[in-house]
Scaffold this active site. Sequence first.
Site, PDB file in Angstrom:
ATOM      1  N   ARG A  28       0.812  -0.631   0.204  1.00 39.08           N
ATOM      2  CA  ARG A  28       0.360  -0.113   0.160  1.00 39.08           C
ATOM      3  C   ARG A  28       0.659   1.171  -0.208  1.00 39.08           C
ATOM      4  O   ARG A  28       1.634   1.262   0.560  1.00 39.08           O
ATOM      5  CB  ARG A  28      -1.275   0.219   1.314  1.00 39.08           C
ATOM      6  CG  ARG A  28      -1.868  -1.018   0.975  1.00 39.08           C
ATOM      7  CD  ARG A  28      -3.221  -1.063   2.197  1.00 39.08           C
ATOM      8  NE  ARG A  28      -3.649  -2.603   2.005  1.00 39.08           N
ATOM      9  CZ  ARG A  28      -5.350  -2.489   1.288  1.00 39.08           C
ATOM     10  NH1 ARG A  28      -5.329  -1.066   0.261  1.00 39.08           N
ATOM     11  NH2 ARG A  28      -5.496  -3.588   0.525  1.00 39.08           N
ATOM     12  N   HIS A  99       8.155   1.172 -10.786  1.00 37.98           N
ATOM     13  CA  HIS A  99       6.770   0.509  -9.908  1.00 37.98           C
ATOM     14  C   HIS A  99       6.201   1.684 -10.530  1.00 37.98           C
ATOM     15  O   HIS A  99       5.194   2.426 -11.333  1.00 37.98           O
ATOM     16  CB  HIS A  99       6.395   1.336  -8.569  1.00 37.98           C
ATOM     17  CG  HIS A  99       6.828   3.227  -7.910  1.00 37.98           C
ATOM     18  ND1 HIS A  99       8.128   3.562  -8.280  1.00 37.98           N
ATOM     19  CD2 HIS A  99       6.113   3.693  -8.215  1.00 37.98           C
ATOM     20  CE1 HIS A  99       8.054   5.244  -8.220  1.00 37.98           C
ATOM     21  NE2 HIS A  99       6.654   4.925  -8.221  1.00 37.98           N
ATOM     22  N   HIS A 101       1.436   2.490  -9.967  1.00 42.76           N
ATOM     23  CA  HIS A 101       0.488   2.690  -9.303  1.00 42.76           C
ATOM     24  C   HIS A 101      -1.066   1.914  -9.835  1.00 42.76           C
ATOM     25  O   HIS A 101      -1.524   2.421 -11.466  1.00 42.76           O
ATOM     26  CB  HIS A 101      -0.134   4.594  -9.517  1.00 42.76           C
ATOM     27  CG  HIS A 101       1.228   4.554  -8.624  1.00 42.76           C
ATOM     28  ND1 HIS A 101       1.610   6.038  -7.968  1.00 42.76           N
ATOM     29  CD2 HIS A 101       2.346   5.394  -9.083  1.00 42.76           C
ATOM     30  CE1 HIS A 101       2.575   6.655  -7.291  1.00 42.76           C
ATOM     31  NE2 HIS A 101       3.181   6.562  -8.370  1.00 42.76           N
TER      32      HIS A 101
HETATM   33  P1  AMP Z   1       6.421   8.490  -8.117  1.00 44.33           P
HETATM   34  O1  AMP Z   1       5.689   9.689  -7.965  1.00 44.33           O
HETATM   35  O2  AMP Z   1       5.542   7.859  -9.156  1.00 44.33           O
HETATM   36  O3  AMP Z   1       7.880   7.962  -7.382  1.00 44.33           O
HETATM   37  O4  AMP Z   1       5.309   7.999  -6.680  1.00 44.33           O
HETATM   38  C1  AMP Z   1       5.801   7.032  -5.007  1.00 44.33           C
HETATM   39  C2  AMP Z   1       5.128   6.475  -4.550  1.00 44.33           C
HETATM   40  O5  AMP Z   1       5.836   5.880  -3.680  1.00 44.33           O
HETATM   41  C3  AMP Z   1       4.098   7.908  -4.115  1.00 44.33           C
HETATM   42  O6  AMP Z   1       3.034   8.049  -3.852  1.00 44.33           O
HETATM   43  C4  AMP Z   1       4.780   8.309  -2.373  1.00 44.33           C
HETATM   44  O7  AMP Z   1       3.245   8.053  -1.754  1.00 44.33           O
HETATM   45  C5  AMP Z   1       4.944   6.460  -2.270  1.00 44.33           C
HETATM   46  N1  AMP Z   1       6.011   6.030  -1.384  1.00 44.33           N
HETATM   47  C6  AMP Z   1       7.402   6.255  -0.743  1.00 44.33           C
HETATM   48  N2  AMP Z   1       8.225   6.537   0.023  1.00 44.33           N
HETATM   49  C7  AMP Z   1       7.258   5.216   0.702  1.00 44.33           C
HETATM   50  C8  AMP Z   1       7.059   4.070   1.752  1.00 44.33           C
HETATM   51  N3  AMP Z   1       7.981   3.880   2.220  1.00 44.33           N
HETATM   52  N4  AMP Z   1       5.923   3.125   1.582  1.00 44.33           N
HETATM   53  C9  AMP Z   1       4.935   3.261   1.296  1.00 44.33           C
HETATM   54  N5  AMP Z   1       5.435   4.387  -0.429  1.00 44.33           N
HETATM   55  C10 AMP Z   1       6.384   4.561  -0.245  1.00 44.33           C
END
Ligand code: AMP
Length: 113
Positions: A28, A99, A101
């Site tokens: 999540r 990743h 989403h």
């Molecule tokens: P992006 O902008 O596509 O790189 O999205 C990175 C996502 O990773 C964001 O939605 C963050 O909220 C999420 N994120 C960052 N650190 C963590 C973590 N430790 N656990 C879960 N999600 C994370």
Amino acid sequence: MDCVFCKIVAGEMPGDIVYQDEGLIAFRDINPMASTHLLIIPKKHITSLVDLSEAESSLIGDMVKVANQLAKREGISESGYRLVINCGEQGGQLVPHLHLHLLGGRQLSGALG
Ligand code: AMP
Ligand code: ZN
């Protein structure tokens, strides 16, 4: 390696893990943008889409397959959902580990940026 997602894969950082197989893990998002906001990632460190080799490209299909399964499990298959991969600085990528989403559970805006 100083990568937050690699640390979640290694169990060195907490993560709300909802799925694991040989090559992928899903957890999540820590800052959810919708009631379902999951991240599906390869266990192997790949920085972004632009670094994905041809041999690794089938990973994307695997990630989408898992996302579809998780959407069903989350009960958002019928209502609809969005899959997003941000790539690089102007693509809005903040975490430099590839990743996908999975977002759903509310009406998402039509805007893509
Ligand atoms: P992006 O902008 O596509 O790189 O999205 C990175 C996502 O990773 C964001 O939605 C963050 O909220 C999420 N994120 C960052 N650190 C963590 C973590 N430790 N656990 C879960 N999600 C994370
Ligand atoms: Zn990593």
